[in-house]
Design a protein around this motif. Structure first.
Motif, PDB file in Angstrom:
ATOM      1  N   ASN A 346      -6.544  12.361  14.879  1.00 58.70           N
ATOM      2  CA  ASN A 346      -5.191  12.021  15.338  1.00 58.70           C
ATOM      3  C   ASN A 346      -5.069  10.535  15.648  1.00 58.70           C
ATOM      4  N   GLU A 347      -6.127   9.976  16.224  1.00 59.68           N
ATOM      5  CA  GLU A 347      -6.118   8.553  16.541  1.00 59.68           C
ATOM      6  C   GLU A 347      -6.175   7.710  15.262  1.00 59.68           C
ATOM      7  N   ILE A 348      -6.958   8.149  14.301  1.00 59.30           N
ATOM      8  CA  ILE A 348      -7.048   7.413  13.031  1.00 59.30           C
ATOM      9  C   ILE A 348      -5.709   7.444  12.303  1.00 59.30           C
ATOM     10  N   LEU A 349      -5.000   8.568  12.408  1.00 53.31           N
ATOM     11  CA  LEU A 349      -3.678   8.659  11.793  1.00 53.31           C
ATOM     12  C   LEU A 349      -2.745   7.590  12.362  1.00 53.31           C
ATOM     13  N   GLU A 350      -2.825   7.365  13.665  1.00 49.39           N
ATOM     14  CA  GLU A 350      -1.989   6.327  14.285  1.00 49.39           C
ATOM     15  C   GLU A 350      -2.373   4.946  13.778  1.00 49.39           C
ATOM     16  N   TYR A 351      -3.663   4.729  13.546  1.00 49.82           N
ATOM     17  CA  TYR A 351      -4.111   3.452  12.984  1.00 49.82           C
ATOM     18  C   TYR A 351      -3.581   3.273  11.561  1.00 49.82           C
ATOM     19  N   ILE A 352      -3.584   4.358  10.798  1.00 45.47           N
ATOM     20  CA  ILE A 352      -3.063   4.275   9.426  1.00 45.47           C
ATOM     21  C   ILE A 352      -1.586   3.897   9.447  1.00 45.47           C
ATOM     22  N   LYS A 353      -0.837   4.530  10.344  1.00 41.69           N
ATOM     23  CA  LYS A 353       0.589   4.191  10.471  1.00 41.69           C
ATOM     24  C   LYS A 353       0.765   2.734  10.880  1.00 41.69           C
ATOM     25  N   LYS A 354      -0.058   2.276  11.806  1.00 43.14           N
ATOM     26  CA  LYS A 354       0.023   0.891  12.265  1.00 43.14           C
ATOM     27  C   LYS A 354      -0.293  -0.076  11.130  1.00 43.14           C
ATOM     28  N   LEU A 355      -1.317   0.238  10.358  1.00 47.95           N
ATOM     29  CA  LEU A 355      -1.686  -0.612   9.218  1.00 47.95           C
ATOM     30  C   LEU A 355      -0.546  -0.704   8.213  1.00 47.95           C
ATOM     31  N   LEU A 356       0.058   0.445   7.937  1.00 46.93           N
ATOM     32  CA  LEU A 356       1.149   0.482   6.956  1.00 46.93           C
ATOM     33  C   LEU A 356       2.395  -0.253   7.455  1.00 46.93           C
ATOM     34  N   SER A 357       2.478  -0.458   8.770  1.00 48.60           N
ATOM     35  CA  SER A 357       3.623  -1.200   9.308  1.00 48.60           C
ATOM     36  C   SER A 357       3.448  -2.714   9.166  1.00 48.60           C
ATOM     37  N   PRO A 359       3.050  -6.212   7.189  1.00 47.86           N
ATOM     38  CA  PRO A 359       3.572  -6.697   5.907  1.00 47.86           C
ATOM     39  C   PRO A 359       2.466  -6.816   4.852  1.00 47.86           C
ATOM     40  N   ASN A 360       2.774  -6.346   3.646  1.00 46.27           N
ATOM     41  CA  ASN A 360       1.881  -6.502   2.495  1.00 46.27           C
ATOM     42  C   ASN A 360       0.494  -5.889   2.704  1.00 46.27           C
ATOM     43  N   VAL A 361       0.447  -4.788   3.434  1.00 44.07           N
ATOM     44  CA  VAL A 361      -0.827  -4.097   3.633  1.00 44.07           C
ATOM     45  C   VAL A 361      -0.788  -2.739   2.931  1.00 44.07           C
ATOM     46  N   ARG A 362      -1.823  -2.510   2.146  1.00 42.83           N
ATOM     47  CA  ARG A 362      -1.985  -1.216   1.471  1.00 42.83           C
ATOM     48  C   ARG A 362      -3.195  -0.512   2.078  1.00 42.83           C
ATOM     49  N   VAL A 363      -3.059   0.790   2.320  1.00 34.07           N
ATOM     50  CA  VAL A 363      -4.167   1.585   2.840  1.00 34.07           C
ATOM     51  C   VAL A 363      -4.669   2.514   1.742  1.00 34.07           C
ATOM     52  N   VAL A 364      -5.958   2.469   1.498  1.00 37.88           N
ATOM     53  CA  VAL A 364      -6.594   3.378   0.545  1.00 37.88           C
ATOM     54  C   VAL A 364      -7.499   4.314   1.344  1.00 37.88           C
ATOM     55  N   PHE A 365      -7.221   5.602   1.279  1.00 39.97           N
ATOM     56  CA  PHE A 365      -8.028   6.586   2.009  1.00 39.97           C
ATOM     57  C   PHE A 365      -8.964   7.271   1.023  1.00 39.97           C
ATOM     58  N   LYS A 366     -10.274   7.205   1.340  1.00 39.50           N
ATOM     59  CA  LYS A 366     -11.283   7.774   0.436  1.00 39.50           C
ATOM     60  C   LYS A 366     -11.751   9.127   0.966  1.00 39.50           C
ATOM     61  N   PHE A 367     -11.465  10.174   0.194  1.00 42.24           N
ATOM     62  CA  PHE A 367     -11.940  11.513   0.532  1.00 42.24           C
ATOM     63  C   PHE A 367     -13.422  11.652   0.200  1.00 42.24           C
ATOM     64  N   SER A 386       4.305   8.375   4.480  1.00 39.64           N
ATOM     65  CA  SER A 386       4.961   7.644   3.396  1.00 39.64           C
ATOM     66  C   SER A 386       4.577   6.180   3.505  1.00 39.64           C
ATOM     67  N   GLY A 387       4.803   5.454   2.442  1.00 38.91           N
ATOM     68  CA  GLY A 387       4.473   4.034   2.444  1.00 38.91           C
ATOM     69  C   GLY A 387       3.379   3.727   1.449  1.00 38.91           C
ATOM     70  N   ASN A 388       2.742   2.603   1.639  1.00 39.56           N
ATOM     71  CA  ASN A 388       1.772   2.100   0.671  1.00 39.56           C
ATOM     72  C   ASN A 388       0.392   2.711   0.912  1.00 39.56           C
ATOM     73  N   LEU A 389       0.316   4.028   0.736  1.00 39.33           N
ATOM     74  CA  LEU A 389      -0.923   4.765   0.953  1.00 39.33           C
ATOM     75  C   LEU A 389      -1.419   5.341  -0.363  1.00 39.33           C
ATOM     76  N   VAL A 390      -2.699   5.118  -0.662  1.00 40.08           N
ATOM     77  CA  VAL A 390      -3.323   5.609  -1.892  1.00 40.08           C
ATOM     78  C   VAL A 390      -4.485   6.516  -1.510  1.00 40.08           C
ATOM     79  N   LEU A 391      -4.610   7.666  -2.156  1.00 45.73           N
ATOM     80  CA  LEU A 391      -5.684   8.615  -1.892  1.00 45.73           C
ATOM     81  C   LEU A 391      -6.649   8.645  -3.069  1.00 45.73           C
ATOM     82  N   ILE A 392      -7.960   8.502  -2.784  1.00 48.54           N
ATOM     83  CA  ILE A 392      -8.966   8.491  -3.846  1.00 48.54           C
ATOM     84  C   ILE A 392     -10.177   9.321  -3.407  1.00 48.54           C
TER      85      ILE A 392
END
Length: 490
Positions: A346-357, A359-367, A386-392
């Protein structure tokens, strides 16, 4: 799950309770062996599961399903005993010198082994070195299929436990410990007094099984030609096998598996020097960094018992030097975050949202490729992001990234070796604090006033700093083959 700091605190209370009570302590130190030290990791795991235990205390059980599952497990146990008997006879007759201890996992099809031991098995197969495997197993659905597909002799640790249980049911190995445990003052345990009492019963009883394991394996192995035990350092399961080999003068080597932290209590001196510890004669680590880290954390291994000797999963190959740090103050920034089993999601999810907020930041989440992808996404709550999130599932799926971020995983260390800036998210989990303490990574706090600015500063970390971090982590790395050549006298 319960949080790690609280679980570690409970573990220390539990140890203190036993070590300060002579009558209770005698159940955990049998003759030469300090059983309490060998149980440190499973006890910690029990404390970590305390919250889950509370949440699932309804007492409702599907008896029909339980009976069916029990029948299938017992059938697999009989198969394990049969395979183990045949494999033991083969070990005696063949006089093979090398015993490999590992988890019963066929996650790398080419060698039918655990993918975390590919480097070792590649060496053994390439050199045509003969060996026999000793497995810790779980009698799950694919147990028999895995055993057949492996096409190699294997002895199962849990097959010995089945024999112990049969003898115990016949009246052997009974101990009167309940009156003693009922008489113990558990005030220091507070609200968890009942759980402490359950654990005391569980592990005091388990000492008989552990002693049976040591004696049983000692008697088996003395008729074989085994001279060397090579083991993934599984401090939850390999202790009795290591102890049996040590008694017989068999050389024992434990190999580091993953990173090391203050929560890897199976490696650490938690119970003093009373009794002989069930530990390998040599602990093989990836580099001098990890030797120093074990010593800093307070290991029970002496300094000369820790050797630098490579990685069972794969050798480290030095990346080319960087020519300079990238300026990330205005350019786009890609942050790679790996899936981590124990992370506070849950805390990491908040960090992902913060990162995506930012400017010009893309988050790539590696499964993780070896776990269900949908379940991983649900655990982190990524479905509705939603936003600049990529799943790999593999970093080869992206051209490049600028920062790797998380809370503790081995993957973070691997990326330091590839000259990437590493970030530890400040969360309720301090599992990865060693990276910050040792200046291998930067810590970032979601509450930072200039969170995005600090992120870009980290993205522009200079080549000199990244190279220094890599050299600190891998500067004296030794290829696994060199260590095995020396160990096996080849």
């Amino acid at each position: 799950m319960s949080d790690f700091p609280q679980a570690l605190s409970n573990l220390k209370k539990f140890n203190s309770l036993i070590l300060t009570n002579k009558e209770l302590g005698r159940f955990f130190v049998f003759g030469d062996y300090n059983m309490l030290q060998s149980y440190q990791l499973p006890i910690l795991v029990d404390f970590l599961s305390l919250d889950d235990k509370k949440k699932n205390s309804t007492g409702l059980v599907n008896k029909s399903a339980e009976q069916t599952a029990g029948f299938l497990v017992r059938t697999r146990q009989l198969v394990a005993i049969f395979i183990s008997m045949l494999s033991y006879l083969f070990l005696v007759i063949s006089r093979r010198r090398i015993l490999i201890f590992a988890a019963d996992k066929n996650t790398f099809p080419a060698y039918q082994c655990d993918f975390r031991m590919v480097n070792l098995f590649r060496y053994l197969f390439d050199k045509k070195i003969k060996f026999v495997e000793f497995f810790h197993t779980i009698f799950r659905e694919d147990f028999t299929v895995s055993a057949i597909k492996r096409h190699r002799p294997a002895i199962y640790l849990e097959a010995i436990d089945v024999i112990y249980k049969l003898l115990s049911n016949l009246g052997f190995y009974k101990k009167e410990i309940k009156p003693l445990i009922d008489s113990i003052d558990l005030t220091l345990a507070g609200d968890e007094a009942l759980f402490f009492r359950e654990l005391l019963m569980k592990y005091a009883n388990l000492t008989s099984q552990s002693l049976f394991r040591v004696r049983f394996m000692r008697n088996l192995l003395k008729f074989t030609g085994v001279k060397i035990l090579i083991a993934a350092a599984d401090t939850r399961n390999y202790n009795e096998l290591v102890a049996a080999c040590n008694v017989l003068g068999i050389e024992t080597y434990g190999f580091q598996s993953g990173n090391l932290t203050k929560y890897d209590v199976g490696y650490l001196d938690c119970c003093g020097s009373k009794g002989r510890l069930m530990k390998p004669g040599k602990m093989i680590v990836e580099s001098g960094y990890w030797k120093n880290e074990l010593l800093r954390l307070g290991t029970y291994f002496k300094e000369d018992e820790i050797e630098i000797g490579g990685n069972m999963k794969e050798d480290y190959f030095m990346e080319a030097e960087l020519t300079g740090g990238d300026d990330k103050k205005n350019n786009g920034l890609t942050v790679l975050i790996p899936y981590e089993i124990a992370a506070p999601k849950n805390e990491i999810l908040e960090y992902i949202k913060k990162l995506l907020s930012c400017p010009n930041v893309r988050v790539v989440f590696k499964f993780r490729a070896d776990r269900d992808l949908v379940e991983q996404a649900l655990e982190y709550g990524l479905k509705d992001i939603s936003g600049n999130l990529v799943l790999i599932t593999d970093i080869k799926e992206i051209e490049n990234f600028d920062i790797v971020a998380g809370t503790y995983s081995t993957f973070l260390y691997e990326m330091i070796g590839k000259l990437k800036p590493a970030v530890i998210f400040k969360t309720s989990l301090d599992y990865g604090e060693g990276m910050v303490i040792n200046k291998l990574a930067d810590e970032i706090d979601i509450k930072d006033n200039d969170f995005c600015g600090k992120l870009r500063e980290i993205g522009g970390t200079s080549a000199n700093i990244l190279t220094a971090r890599r050299n600190k982590l891998y500067g004296d790395y030794v290829p696994l083959a060199s260590t095995l050549n020396k160990m096996l006298k080849l």
